[in-house]
Write a protein that holds these residues in place. Sequence first.
Motif, PDB file in Angstrom:
ATOM      1  N   ILE A  69      -4.241   7.393  -3.360  1.00  0.00           N
ATOM      2  CA  ILE A  69      -5.692   7.505  -3.205  1.00  0.00           C
ATOM      3  C   ILE A  69      -5.893   8.914  -2.662  1.00  0.00           C
ATOM      4  O   ILE A  69      -5.455   9.217  -1.552  1.00  0.00           O
ATOM      5  N   LEU A  70      -6.514   9.773  -3.479  1.00  0.00           N
ATOM      6  CA  LEU A  70      -6.544  11.200  -3.167  1.00  0.00           C
ATOM      7  C   LEU A  70      -7.952  11.771  -3.114  1.00  0.00           C
ATOM      8  O   LEU A  70      -8.778  11.447  -3.975  1.00  0.00           O
ATOM      9  N   PRO A  71      -8.193  12.663  -2.157  1.00  0.00           N
ATOM     10  CA  PRO A  71      -9.457  13.407  -2.196  1.00  0.00           C
ATOM     11  C   PRO A  71      -9.421  14.359  -3.389  1.00  0.00           C
ATOM     12  O   PRO A  71      -8.356  14.828  -3.785  1.00  0.00           O
ATOM     13  N   SER A  72     -10.551  14.646  -3.958  1.00  0.00           N
ATOM     14  CA  SER A  72     -10.641  15.486  -5.161  1.00  0.00           C
ATOM     15  C   SER A  72     -10.459  16.964  -4.817  1.00  0.00           C
ATOM     16  O   SER A  72     -11.288  17.803  -5.162  1.00  0.00           O
ATOM     17  N   LEU A  73      -9.370  17.267  -4.150  1.00  0.00           N
ATOM     18  CA  LEU A  73      -9.059  18.653  -3.809  1.00  0.00           C
ATOM     19  C   LEU A  73      -8.634  19.397  -5.069  1.00  0.00           C
ATOM     20  O   LEU A  73      -8.029  18.798  -5.969  1.00  0.00           O
ATOM     21  N   PRO A  74      -8.927  20.684  -5.158  1.00  0.00           N
ATOM     22  CA  PRO A  74      -8.578  21.432  -6.368  1.00  0.00           C
ATOM     23  C   PRO A  74      -7.116  21.282  -6.794  1.00  0.00           C
ATOM     24  O   PRO A  74      -6.836  21.083  -7.973  1.00  0.00           O
ATOM     25  N   VAL A  75      -6.179  21.335  -5.855  1.00  0.00           N
ATOM     26  CA  VAL A  75      -4.768  21.235  -6.233  1.00  0.00           C
ATOM     27  C   VAL A  75      -4.445  19.859  -6.822  1.00  0.00           C
ATOM     28  O   VAL A  75      -3.684  19.754  -7.785  1.00  0.00           O
ATOM     29  N   TYR A  76      -5.012  18.811  -6.275  1.00  0.00           N
ATOM     30  CA  TYR A  76      -4.752  17.470  -6.813  1.00  0.00           C
ATOM     31  C   TYR A  76      -5.355  17.310  -8.208  1.00  0.00           C
ATOM     32  O   TYR A  76      -4.759  16.692  -9.083  1.00  0.00           O
ATOM     33  N   LEU A  77      -6.529  17.869  -8.409  1.00  0.00           N
ATOM     34  CA  LEU A  77      -7.157  17.799  -9.733  1.00  0.00           C
ATOM     35  C   LEU A  77      -6.344  18.559 -10.775  1.00  0.00           C
ATOM     36  O   LEU A  77      -6.365  18.221 -11.957  1.00  0.00           O
ATOM     37  N   GLU A  78      -5.603  19.557 -10.324  1.00  0.00           N
ATOM     38  CA  GLU A  78      -4.757  20.327 -11.227  1.00  0.00           C
ATOM     39  C   GLU A  78      -3.470  19.585 -11.562  1.00  0.00           C
ATOM     40  O   GLU A  78      -2.988  19.650 -12.681  1.00  0.00           O
ATOM     41  N   ILE A  79      -2.917  18.856 -10.614  1.00  0.00           N
ATOM     42  CA  ILE A  79      -1.612  18.210 -10.790  1.00  0.00           C
ATOM     43  C   ILE A  79      -1.711  16.811 -11.401  1.00  0.00           C
ATOM     44  O   ILE A  79      -0.914  16.441 -12.262  1.00  0.00           O
ATOM     45  N   TYR A  80      -2.679  16.025 -10.955  1.00  0.00           N
ATOM     46  CA  TYR A  80      -2.725  14.607 -11.315  1.00  0.00           C
ATOM     47  C   TYR A  80      -3.692  14.341 -12.463  1.00  0.00           C
ATOM     48  O   TYR A  80      -4.843  14.778 -12.415  1.00  0.00           O
ATOM     49  N   PRO A  81      -3.232  13.587 -13.472  1.00  0.00           N
ATOM     50  CA  PRO A  81      -4.166  13.158 -14.523  1.00  0.00           C
ATOM     51  C   PRO A  81      -5.265  12.295 -13.901  1.00  0.00           C
ATOM     52  O   PRO A  81      -5.051  11.616 -12.891  1.00  0.00           O
ATOM     53  N   ILE A  82      -6.409  12.322 -14.502  1.00  0.00           N
ATOM     54  CA  ILE A  82      -7.589  11.659 -13.948  1.00  0.00           C
ATOM     55  C   ILE A  82      -7.396  10.148 -13.767  1.00  0.00           C
ATOM     56  O   ILE A  82      -7.985   9.535 -12.870  1.00  0.00           O
ATOM     57  N   ASP A  83      -6.515   9.532 -14.578  1.00  0.00           N
ATOM     58  CA  ASP A  83      -6.341   8.077 -14.547  1.00  0.00           C
ATOM     59  C   ASP A  83      -5.134   7.609 -13.736  1.00  0.00           C
ATOM     60  O   ASP A  83      -4.756   6.453 -13.810  1.00  0.00           O
ATOM     61  N   VAL A  84      -4.531   8.487 -12.945  1.00  0.00           N
ATOM     62  CA  VAL A  84      -3.381   8.076 -12.140  1.00  0.00           C
ATOM     63  C   VAL A  84      -3.805   7.696 -10.721  1.00  0.00           C
ATOM     64  O   VAL A  84      -3.638   6.558 -10.318  1.00  0.00           O
TER      65      VAL A  84
END
Length: 156
Positions: A69-84
């Motif tokens: 469960i992740l905050p929509s931080l720029p680095v996470y949006l870059e690494i993780y696909p939207i549906d993971v």
Amino acid sequence: REFGREISVITDGTNPYRQFFNVIGKAYSVEWAELSTTYSRSRFYLALSDSEAFGLTPLEACAHGTVPILPSLPVYLEIYPIDVPIWVDIEDTYYTSLAPYYLIEHFKVSVKSLVWAMRYAKDMDKYEWEERSIKCIELAKRYYYDVVYQHFKEFF
């Protein structure tokens, strides 16, 4: 208050909210075997950092099939696909801090979105969780050191 002792945390003595949770270890002193067991026993991993350069712990959780469960931080949006992961909205950059040679942006997590994400996780059916868990493991495999080192060889 809604989730209380259902949440196990690894934290340190400076956390003013630690008495509300099941504290299972002290930050930076938990052995890898214990941490690995914790990831494996958990269905979800909640990351509440307000800033990250890469964020290794959610990826460690993914390697164990634990859905982040992740905050929509720029680095996470870059690494993780939207549906993971299950995403938590951020409201905006609320301050920057200076590190030697760069600025660090800190983001404010939306409490309303966080509560929604935690409820969503708690109510998630087995099929959706299994699908996300499999995607987590596949994502983590892309970051396994042998795979990453192969990419480095292209530069030498």
